[in-house]
Design an enzyme around this catalytic site. Structure first.
Site, PDB file in Angstrom:
ATOM      1  N   ASP A  67     -10.413  25.496 -12.016  1.00 32.84           N
ATOM      2  CA  ASP A  67      -9.119  25.229 -11.369  1.00 32.84           C
ATOM      3  C   ASP A  67      -9.065  25.797  -9.953  1.00 32.84           C
ATOM      4  OD1 ASP A  67      -9.118  27.887 -12.081  1.00 32.84           O
ATOM      5  OD2 ASP A  67      -7.380  27.774 -13.398  1.00 32.84           O
ATOM      6  N   ASN A 136       1.126  34.247 -19.686  1.00 31.81           N
ATOM      7  CA  ASN A 136       2.039  33.275 -20.294  1.00 31.81           C
ATOM      8  C   ASN A 136       1.290  32.343 -21.255  1.00 31.81           C
ATOM      9  OD1 ASN A 136       0.497  31.931 -18.475  1.00 31.81           O
ATOM     10  ND2 ASN A 136       2.174  31.226 -17.161  1.00 31.81           N
ATOM     11  N   HIS A 138      -1.405  30.635 -20.526  1.00 34.82           N
ATOM     12  CA  HIS A 138      -2.071  29.471 -19.916  1.00 34.82           C
ATOM     13  C   HIS A 138      -3.590  29.589 -19.984  1.00 34.82           C
ATOM     14  CE1 HIS A 138      -2.352  31.061 -15.423  1.00 34.82           C
ATOM     15  NE2 HIS A 138      -3.198  31.670 -16.215  1.00 34.82           N
ATOM     16  N   GLU A 143      -0.203  25.022 -17.946  1.00 37.49           N
ATOM     17  CA  GLU A 143       0.926  25.929 -18.030  1.00 37.49           C
ATOM     18  C   GLU A 143       1.758  25.679 -19.296  1.00 37.49           C
ATOM     19  OE1 GLU A 143      -0.212  28.022 -15.839  1.00 37.49           O
ATOM     20  OE2 GLU A 143       1.558  28.208 -14.562  1.00 37.49           O
TER      21      GLU A 143
END
Ligand code: F6R
Length: 242
Positions: A67, A136, A138, A143
């Protein structure tokens, strides 16, 4: 999915490096996709050291970056590109032809996603993916609330990702979107290793492994990968039930 616990971050990192080296010994033209970030940093350092010492043939494998932060230049030291240039690409003298990283400055990010998907499709599949887990849940920039069914895509970043992501940059940096491989790529990969270390990752590791599989906590998808591994140190494992 299988869980492997290690007594220290060092042991975890050595084991991760060995996974990469073993694959390259068996299959020099393997396709390897890697996350950047703090968790795998030491693994890549060990990998590079060992590959150089053992004269492992690193000239034939395809390296795919998981990414990138949209709009962040590759020369910015917080970019994934900068991370890989310094840790992997330059030390191992990887050629431009064997490396595929997202161009997050591209004027056409959709085309950029298609380009990356095509690289992977033409290679057949990813042999090994090494990923981290965000605070979180991810993976890459998949996400919370995103789809499990996506290939490469651009996504708005979650607040936690924007906040935690500041740690990679010298000064306060405006982060808004990410460009990432999708969880379809992850599920299609022949082997996936999710690594995590430290006490701060203990709650997210617990939820990733013991929580219900949900796109609101993307890392739970690892539970569904038949050749998925979660490799963690004792601290990251400290909240697990068993
Ligand atoms: C980075 C990436 C992210 C990180 C995750 C954990 O390329 O894909 O999903 O893996 O945010 O980051 P660290 O390892 O810094 O805690």
């Amino acid at each position: 999915m299988q869980l492997k616990k290690f007594t220290s971050y060092k042991e975890l990192s050595e084991a991760t490096a060995i996974e990469m080296l073993t694959l390259l010994r068996q299959k020099p033209n393997a396709v390897i996709c890697l996350a950047s970030g703090d968790s795998p940093r030491l693994s890549y350092q060990f990998f590079v050291e060992q590959a150089i010492n053992e004269k492992t043939d690193v000239s034939k494998f395809t390296f795919i970056g998981l990414d990138e932060w949209v709009g962040i230049s590759p020369v910015n030291e917080g970019s994934c590109c900068y991370f890989f240039e310094n840790l992997l690409i330059n030390p191992l003298n990887l050629s431009a032809a064997q490396v595929s990283l997202f161009d997050a400055l591209s004027g056409n990010l959709d085309e950029e996603c298609k380009r990356m998907d095509k690289v992977i499709m033409e290679k057949g599949s990813i042999d090994l993916m090494i990923v981290g887990i965000g605070m979180n849940g991810h993976i890459g920039f998949n996400e919370p609330g995103g789809s499990f069914d996506k290939y490469s895509h651009v996504t708005d970043l979650d607040e936690t990702t924007i906040l935690v992501g500041q740690k990679y940059f010298k000064g306060a940096t405006k982060l808004k979107q990410g460009i990432t491989l999708g969880l379809k790529h992850l599920m299609n990969s022949k082997k996936v290793i999710l690594i995590a270390n430290g006490n701060k990752k203990a709650p997210v590791i617990k939820r990733a492994i013991e929580g219900a599989v949900s796109n609101f906590f993307p890392a739970t998808i690892i539970q569904q990968h038949s050749n998925g591994y979660v490799m963690i140190d004792e601290e990251a494992a400290s909240l697990l039930s068993n």
